[in-house]
Design an enzyme around this catalytic site. Structure first.
Site, PDB file in Angstrom:
ATOM      1  CE  LYS A  36      -4.218  -2.510   0.166  1.00 26.93           C
ATOM      2  NZ  LYS A  36      -4.355  -2.472  -0.856  1.00 26.93           N
ATOM      3  CB  SER A 266      -3.961 -10.795   2.752  1.00 29.11           C
ATOM      4  OG  SER A 266      -1.853 -10.442   2.630  1.00 29.11           O
TER       5      SER A 266
END
Length: 309
Positions: A36, A266
Site C-alpha cells: 500500500k 493475505s
C-alpha cells in the site's frame, strides 16, 4: 518506493512437489512495510500536483490498516494530519502502528460490513464528518491501479525477463490485480491473473460476525456490485480461488518455517492459491508470481502465528 525483490520459493515448492516455478514479490520491504506504500504515495503525489492537498490538511480514508499506515507515514514527513475509519476486527498490531504514527482512528463494528452498501455508507460518513478534508478514496482513486500499472507490473515483467505466466493477488482495493495484471496482459496476452478470495467460512455473517478473517482480502464472486471496490476491474481475473483463513494462516506459518519469510495473512492466502495452481499439470514449467502484500509482524496479535491473547 517499489523496486521490491522477487524471491524464488524453491524450498516451499520442492517440499510439495510443485511443477511450476513459484516467485513471491516481497512488498514488505517498502518504507512503511506494505504494497500500500505504492498507492499511498501515488495518491498523495497526485493530490499535491492537482493542488488539492496542502501542508496542515487532513487526510481521511477507510482502511483495513495498511493503506492507513502508508498514508500516515508519508503524511508525517510531509506535514499532513490523518484520520481513518476501520473495522473493530483490525489487527491490534496495525492499530498500534497507526496510533504511533499519530493517526486519529474511528472504529466501526464489523457487523456494518454485512450491509452490501457498507462501503458507500462509510465513504459518505467520512465526507460528512470531515468537511474540507482530503478523502484519499483508495477504493476508487484512479491513481491506485495506475501506479501498479506503471511500477508493479513493469517490475515483474523486467525481473522475470518476460517469463511470467500467472500473477496471483488478492483484492483489497483491486489496484494490484487490475493495474499490474493489465500491464502484464498488455505485454503477453497469455498471462493469467488469478485472485485469492476468502472462503465462505472466513466471511462475516449474521450468525458469525467475527470469524477468523484474512485482513484486507475481500470476496469478488457472488457479492453485490456495490461491495466491489470501484478500482477492481471485473474483467481482469481468469480464475478466482477461495481460501479459508485457517489455510491462509497455516500457509503463512509454513512459509516462515520453510523459507524463513515472515509474511502476513493475505500473503498466506495468495501463496496457498499459487500452490494450488503450481500443482496443476498444465502449469508445469510455468512461472507463477505471487504478490506478498505485507509482513507477518502486523499479525502477531491476530491469531495467525499464535493463539490470540
Amino acid at each position: 518506493m517499489g523496486e521490491t525483490p522477487l524471491i524464488e520459493l524453491s524450498a516451499f515448492a520442492q517440499r510439495r512437489g510443485l511443477g511450476a516455478r513459484l516467485l513471491g514479490k516481497l512488498e514488505q520491504v517498502n518504507p512503511a512495510g506494505s504494497v500500500k506504500d505504492r498507492i499511498a504515495w501515488a495518491i498523495i503525489r497526485d493530490a499535491e500536483e492537482r493542488g488539492v492537498l496542502h501542508p496542515g490538511d487532513l487526510i481521511v480514508d477507510i482502511t483495513s490498516g495498511n493503506t492507513g499506515i502508508a498514508l500516515a507515514s508519508i503524511a508525517a514527513r510531509r506535514g499532513y494530519r490523518t484520520k481513518f475509519y476501520l473495522g473493530d476486527n483490525t489487527s491490534p498490531d496495525k492499530r498500534n502502528l497507526l496510533t504511533a504514527l499519530g493517526a486519529e482512528l474511528v472504529t466501526v463494528p464489523n457487523s456494518l460490513f454485512l450491509d452490501p452498501e457498507a462501503l458507500e455508507i462509510l465513504f459518505t460518513r467520512a465526507q460528512e464528518e470531515n468537511p474540507g478534508a482530503f478523502v484519499a478514496d483508495q477504493l476508487g482513486n484512479p491513481a491506485n491501479p495506475r501506479t501498479h500499472y506503471t511500477t508493479t507490473g513493469p517490475e515483474i515483467w523486467r525481473d522475470t525477463e518476460g517469463a511470467v505466466d500467472v500473477l496471483v493477488a488478492g483484492v483489497g482495493t483491486g489496484g494490484t490485480a487490475s493495474g499490474a495484471g493489465r500491464f502484464l496482459k498488455d505485454q503477453k496476452a497469455s498471462v493469467q491473473v488469478v485472485i485469492a478470495e476468502p472462503g465462505e467460512e472466513s466471511v462475516p455473517t449474521e450468525e458469525q460476525i467475527y470469524p477468523d478473517e484474512i485482513d484486507g482480502v475481500h470476496k469478488v464472486v457472488d457479492v453485490e456490485d456495490e461491495q466491489l471496490p470501484p478500482n477492481y476491474d471485473i474483467t481482469i481475473a481468469d480464475e478466482v480461488i477461495p481460501i479459508e483463513a485457517a489455510t491462509a494462516y497455516a500457509t503463512a506459518r509454513e512459509l516462515l518455517r520453510e523459507e524463513g519469510l515472515l509474511i502476513g495473512a493475505s500473503s498466506g492466502a495468495i501463496i496457498a492459491a499459487a500452490a494450488i495452481l503450481a500443482a496443476r499439470p498444465e502449469h508445469a514449467g510455468h512461472t507463477i508470481v505471487a504478490v506478498l502484500p505485507d509482513s507477518g509482524e502486523r499479525y502477531l496479535s491476530a491469531g495467525v502465528f499464535f493463539p490470540r491473547p
